[in-house]
Design a protein around this motif. Structure first.
Motif, mmCIF file in Angstrom:
data_model
loop_
_atom_site.group_PDB
_atom_site.id
_atom_site.type_symbol
_atom_site.label_atom_id
_atom_site.label_comp_id
_atom_site.label_asym_id
_atom_site.label_seq_id
_atom_site.Cartn_x
_atom_site.Cartn_y
_atom_site.Cartn_z
ATOM 1 N N GLU A 207 0.945 -1.314 -0.078
ATOM 2 C CA GLU A 207 0.086 -0.092 0.036
ATOM 3 C C GLU A 207 0.769 1.231 -0.115
ATOM 4 O O GLU A 207 0.480 2.229 -0.755
ATOM 5 C CB GLU A 207 -0.830 -0.147 1.419
ATOM 6 C CG GLU A 207 -2.005 -1.138 1.046
ATOM 7 C CD GLU A 207 -2.858 -1.315 2.454
ATOM 8 O OE1 GLU A 207 -2.705 -0.370 3.256
ATOM 9 O OE2 GLU A 207 -3.558 -2.173 2.520
ATOM 10 N N ARG A 210 2.120 1.853 -3.533
ATOM 11 C CA ARG A 210 1.048 2.562 -4.422
ATOM 12 C C ARG A 210 0.873 3.850 -4.214
ATOM 13 O O ARG A 210 0.669 4.719 -4.921
ATOM 14 C CB ARG A 210 -0.124 1.681 -4.118
ATOM 15 C CG ARG A 210 -0.110 0.259 -4.757
ATOM 16 C CD ARG A 210 -1.398 -0.436 -4.494
ATOM 17 N NE ARG A 210 -1.414 -1.835 -4.863
ATOM 18 C CZ ARG A 210 -2.291 -2.840 -4.386
ATOM 19 N NH1 ARG A 210 -3.269 -2.544 -3.515
ATOM 20 N NH2 ARG A 210 -2.214 -4.026 -4.968
ATOM 21 N N LYS A 211 0.776 4.277 -2.886
ATOM 22 C CA LYS A 211 0.512 5.674 -2.483
ATOM 23 C C LYS A 211 1.365 6.497 -2.973
ATOM 24 O O LYS A 211 1.261 7.922 -3.085
ATOM 25 C CB LYS A 211 0.193 5.690 -1.033
ATOM 26 C CG LYS A 211 -0.222 7.159 -0.415
ATOM 27 C CD LYS A 211 -0.349 7.049 1.187
ATOM 28 C CE LYS A 211 -0.948 8.328 1.802
ATOM 29 N NZ LYS A 211 -0.111 9.541 1.082
ATOM 30 N N SER A 213 3.922 5.736 -5.183
ATOM 31 C CA SER A 213 3.979 5.645 -6.558
ATOM 32 C C SER A 213 5.645 5.231 -6.802
ATOM 33 O O SER A 213 6.301 5.587 -7.538
ATOM 34 C CB SER A 213 3.844 6.905 -7.401
ATOM 35 O OG SER A 213 2.609 7.360 -7.491
#
Length: 255
Positions: A207, A210-211, A213
């Motif tokens: 996570e 993803r957050k 990048s």
């Protein structure tokens, strides 16, 4: 091409064939029967060249060069990890320290310390400025499993670390790595390393990637059914692990 030209070309090829093995043999004294046998075989081959056409000779020379190139490729694998990762930095705890301890990569490519977690790791970020790496591989979490009450705190601290790395080396590619598994005996003795907790904290890393990048690499599959790679404590790894780890990273980078 007339016969005279063919003969001249054949003579040149014969000279080349003579010189190639001789260059290697002259590097060391002819002090054993094996080397004498090699020279004898070369002369026998030359005596038979009179009945061989130029195209056949050229084909054999090309095959010889191809085999030499393949051998050179095999030798390069021995140093490929140090060369491949010379512009990279590995940040982590005692597991990552093994890269330096076992001389797997250059010492300047390792920023790791035993017992270090995400909070302490922020103190090491400033070192990146002087190195200015192209890639930063991050592997934290084993110590955080013991110190963090839940994965939310772990995730929050990980985000802060990634932001600090971005600010310090904005051009570097960042790779977050999954937690490494532990042996069953460790999970039975310490609830902090339960499989549910390992999965939960690894999901937090995904996570964060993803957050922010940045890249995420799962290194757990390479350790499946590889109990032989673990040290006796069931958490750390033997020397063989490190070469496999970096080979796995290179494979994933090419995907």
């Amino acid at each position: 091409m007339n016969n005279k030209s063919k003969k001249r070309k054949l003579n040149i090829i014969i000279v080349i064939i003579i010189l190639i093995p001789c260059c290697f043999l002259l590097k060391s004294s002819i002090n054993n029967n094996e080397e004498r046998k090699i020279i004898k075989n070369n002369y026998i081959s030359l005596e038979n060249l009179g009945d061989v056409n130029i195209a056949t000779v050229e084909e054999k020379i090309n095959k010889k060069h191809k085999l030499n190139d393949e051998k050179d490729g095999d030798n390069s694998k021995e140093i490929s990890n140090k060369i491949y990762f010379e512009q990279s930095v590995f940040m982590g705890d005692s597991i990552t320290e093994g890269l330096d301890f076992y001389d797997i990569v250059n010492k300047s490519s390792v920023i790791a310390k035993k017992g270090q977690g995400l909070v302490q790791a922020k103190e090491s970020v400033s070192v990146l400025a002087n190195i200015n790496p192209q890639r930063v591989f991050v592997l934290y979490g084993m110590n955080d499993l013991k110190s963090s009450e839940n994965s939310d705190d772990f995730k929050s601290n990980y985000i802060k670390l990634v932001k600090d790395i971005k600010q310090t080396v904005p051009s570097a590619e960042i790779y977050l790595q999954s937690l490494t598994p532990v042996q069953a005996k460790v999970q039975q003795e310490n609830n902090s390393f339960s499989q549910d907790r390992l999965d939960e904290f690894t999901q937090a890393i995904i996570e964060v990637a993803r957050k922010e990048s940045v890249n995420y690499i799962d290194i757990r599959p390479m350790l499946e059914n590889r109990e032989d790679l673990f040290e006796q404590d069931g958490i750390h790894f033997k020397a063989d692990f490190y070469g496999l780890w970096l080979d796995d990273l290179k494979t994933q980078l090419k995907i």
